[in-house]
Design an enzyme around this catalytic site. Structure first.
Site, PDB file in Angstrom:
ATOM      1  N   GLN B 178       0.735  -1.224  -0.349  1.00 33.26           N
ATOM      2  CA  GLN B 178      -0.073   0.108   0.385  1.00 33.26           C
ATOM      3  C   GLN B 178       0.518   1.601   0.360  1.00 33.26           C
ATOM      4  O   GLN B 178      -0.142   2.143  -0.186  1.00 33.26           O
ATOM      5  CB  GLN B 178      -0.799   0.216   1.256  1.00 33.26           C
ATOM      6  CG  GLN B 178      -2.551  -0.951   1.420  1.00 33.26           C
ATOM      7  CD  GLN B 178      -3.291  -0.081   0.060  1.00 33.26           C
ATOM      8  OE1 GLN B 178      -3.184   0.705  -0.253  1.00 33.26           O
ATOM      9  NE2 GLN B 178      -3.729  -2.098  -0.572  1.00 33.26           N
ATOM     10  N   SER B 198       3.313  -4.224  -5.297  1.00 34.10           N
ATOM     11  CA  SER B 198       2.903  -4.868  -6.547  1.00 34.10           C
ATOM     12  C   SER B 198       2.855  -3.639  -7.728  1.00 34.10           C
ATOM     13  O   SER B 198       2.526  -2.263  -7.152  1.00 34.10           O
ATOM     14  CB  SER B 198       1.611  -4.867  -5.200  1.00 34.10           C
ATOM     15  OG  SER B 198       0.754  -5.548  -6.935  1.00 34.10           O
ATOM     16  N   HIS B 200      -0.679  -3.370  -9.425  1.00 33.37           N
ATOM     17  CA  HIS B 200      -1.664  -2.761  -9.562  1.00 33.37           C
ATOM     18  C   HIS B 200      -1.809  -1.908  -8.826  1.00 33.37           C
ATOM     19  O   HIS B 200      -3.457  -0.825  -8.907  1.00 33.37           O
ATOM     20  CB  HIS B 200      -2.844  -3.614 -10.184  1.00 33.37           C
ATOM     21  CG  HIS B 200      -3.403  -4.146  -8.299  1.00 33.37           C
ATOM     22  ND1 HIS B 200      -4.582  -4.441  -8.170  1.00 33.37           N
ATOM     23  CD2 HIS B 200      -2.537  -5.436  -7.578  1.00 33.37           C
ATOM     24  CE1 HIS B 200      -4.892  -4.821  -7.425  1.00 33.37           C
ATOM     25  NE2 HIS B 200      -3.394  -5.828  -7.017  1.00 33.37           N
ATOM     26  N   THR B 236       8.293 -18.512 -15.631  1.00 32.29           N
ATOM     27  CA  THR B 236       7.832 -17.505 -16.665  1.00 32.29           C
ATOM     28  C   THR B 236       7.208 -16.414 -16.539  1.00 32.29           C
ATOM     29  O   THR B 236       6.097 -16.036 -15.774  1.00 32.29           O
ATOM     30  CB  THR B 236       7.735 -17.836 -18.603  1.00 32.29           C
ATOM     31  OG1 THR B 236       7.825 -19.234 -18.543  1.00 32.29           O
ATOM     32  CG2 THR B 236       7.655 -17.687 -19.229  1.00 32.29           C
ATOM     33  N   CYS B 324     -19.923  -9.069   3.726  1.00 30.77           N
ATOM     34  CA  CYS B 324     -20.878 -10.273   4.435  1.00 30.77           C
ATOM     35  C   CYS B 324     -21.373 -11.099   2.950  1.00 30.77           C
ATOM     36  O   CYS B 324     -21.502 -10.554   2.317  1.00 30.77           O
ATOM     37  CB  CYS B 324     -22.237  -9.183   4.626  1.00 30.77           C
ATOM     38  SG  CYS B 324     -24.015 -10.639   4.565  1.00 30.77           S
TER      39      CYS B 324
END
Lengths: 125, 384
Positions: B178, B198, B200, B236, B324
């Site tokens: 984050q 990361s 994305h 790969t 939920c």
């Protein structure tokens, strides 16, 4: 999560929301796993629901199912409402995703309880 | 008419146009396998290694210390299990508010004989350095703590944490999924030995991520196969995705500092606007030491998902703290660890802002959320 247009409409524009003064029957339904709570108030004439109102805490489907539940209840005989099933509520909101079926359960339980309460009060009086 | 306002950037971000352009040739004319010796392979290898250099340069580390993976979850798994596999036994320290990629990896290791201490956090979601100091034992093989929590955005005191782990000679793994590309990370100043990050979350594609492994860190591979990634992660490489990741990092290098200031201003405008207009709301997370774009709030006695649905119907994408998913609702374990009572924790909503967010978007959200909260409270039989 995909919701039906009927459900979304009830969520956007809840019918018969809010409490009722001097109701003829009151009932609550809870779903503890979800902490959802629905409360229905009934006005009864000649053994049939003349008007139903609700208050609810819960996710969108539960609030929508409550709104639809008031429309289902209106005009229904108390004896019939005391036995109302979850499927009737689910149909009234145009279906529920599997993960949200509890919404119909909470509403059915609350309407059943409200109908039983009205029937009890009727006997007392 | 509804606007479309995306306030879920901590979940994922749109691919930056420059990133998309950089990736496109690697789906067609430069499609080779980076392990192949022929020209097609060399071309793919060149793209891959350029991405590695871009990321290593951004982190100011050696490119040999960067291992590419398929996502933040894999990076966390590799970092933690890799150390555990090399040590074979021992004790791990983490916190109660880590991402499930860390928590469930630690829980799995517990079933294999490792012991784990889950540190509590304070009311802001911050680990107390003195708790970490006390938790480290002679058999502690790893400390794994996140840089910032995805739900509330609180930044951990990394300088203090790194000083303690260094003092004890214990490797430090940091889940920075984050924070990478959003706030500065200095692996040397923070004493970080392993860092998960990361693509994305920073306008790169999904399915690409990395793990920084400080030179000399003793760890074993957990995925076996070919000799990819210097035998530290077989499989790969996703060349097109990683080329995009490299470009995304390059763009962050230019935009990060300015955007952090801009987003912090919008984040605070959003919170101040809600606090001024809606009763019984609270901000979750540290008031200042938190991610620039993260605003997590609780609406007391209102259910999270009903707010998220109501905002969604206005074209606003946010996320609910309680989910939920299988017929039962659990309040956010992060908020519970921070000590929030249930009547507050069940009504948490996270807005995470990003590079496309404007002041007009914030105004639109304020216009939508105020009547929505009032409406939901009017419906509710649960009163404060």
């Amino acid at each position: 999560m995909e919701y039906s247009a009927t459900l979304i409409d009830h969520f956007r524009n809840p019918r018969n929301a809010g409490m009722m003064r001097e109701p003829d029957g009151v009932g609550e339904g809870e779903y503890e796993l979800c902490m959802d709570l629905a409360r229905f108030y009934l006005r009864v004439r000649d053994g049939r629901v003349e008007e139903a109102r609700f208050q609810a805490y819960g996710c969108g489907p539960t609030l929508a199912a409550c709104s639809a539940g008031t429309e289902v209840a209106a005009g229904t005989a108390l004896e019939e409402l005391a036995e109302i099933g979850e499927a009737t509520i689910e149909d009234a909101v145009g279906g529920l995703p599997a993960e949200r079926r509890h919404a119909a359960m909470v509403v059915a339980r609350a309407l059943q309880a409200a109908a039983r309460d009205a029937m009890t009060r009727r006997k007392v009086h | 008419m509804n606007r479309s306002v995306y306030l879920d950037h901590n979940a994922s971000t749109p691919v930056h146009p420059d990133v998309l352009q950089a990736m496109l040739p690697y789906f067609s004319e430069r499609f080779g396998n980076a392990s192949s010796v022929h020209g097609f392979g060399r071309e793919a290898r060149e793209g891959l290694e350029t991405a590695r250099e871009q990321i290593a340069g951004f982190l100011r580390v050696s490119k040999d210390e960067i291992v590419f993976t398929s996502g933040g979850t894999e990076s966390d798994n590799l970092g933690i299990k890799g150390i555990a596999a090399a040590k074979r036994a021992g004790h791990i320290v983490t916190s109660q508010i880590e991402h499930h990629a860390v928590l469930r990896t630690c829980e799995t290791l517990e079933t294999q004989g490792f012991t784990v201490t889950y540190l509590p956090v304070d009311e802001y979601g911050m680990v107390r350095p003195e708790d970490l100091e006390k938790a480290i034992r002679p058999d502690t093989i790893l400390v794994s703590l996140m840089h910032a929590n995805s739900e509330v955005g609180t930044l951990q005191p990394m300088n203090e944490i790194g000083r303690i782990t260094r003092g004890h000679g214990v490797p430090l793994h940091v889940d920075a999924v984050q924070t990478f590309g959003k706030v500065p990370i200095d692996v040397n100043a923070f004493g970080i030995d392993l860092l998960s990050f990361s693509g994305h979350k920073i306008y790169g594609p999904k399915g690409v991520a990395g793990l920084y492994i400080r030179k000399g860190t003793k760890m074993a591979a957990v995925q076996h196969g070919g000799d990819h990634e210097r035998r530290r992660r077989a499989g790969t490489e996703n060349v097109a995705g990683l080329v995009g990741f490299g470009k995304a990092v390059e763009v962050r290098g230019r935009e990060m500092a300015g955007e952090a200031v801009r987003l912090a201003g919008l984040r605070d405008k959003l919170w101040e606007g809600i606090r001024a207009r809606v009763e019984e709301v609270r901000l979750n997370g540290h008031p200042t030491l938190r991610l620039p774009g993260t605003c997590n709030m609780c609406f007391r006695n209102v259910e999270s998902e009903s707010i998220v649905l109501g905002l969604d119907l206005k074209g606003i994408a946010t996320s609910a703290g309680s989910a939920c998913t299988s017929g039962s609702v659990e309040p956010s374990y992060v908020l519970v660890a921070m000590g929030l009572p249930l009547d507050w924790a069940m009504g948490s909503v996270r807005c995470s802002l990003g590079r496309s967010t404007t002041a007009e978007d914030v105004d639109y959200v304020l216009e939508a959320v105020v009547p929505l909260a009032a409406k939901l409270r009017a419906l509710s039989p649960v009163k404060a």
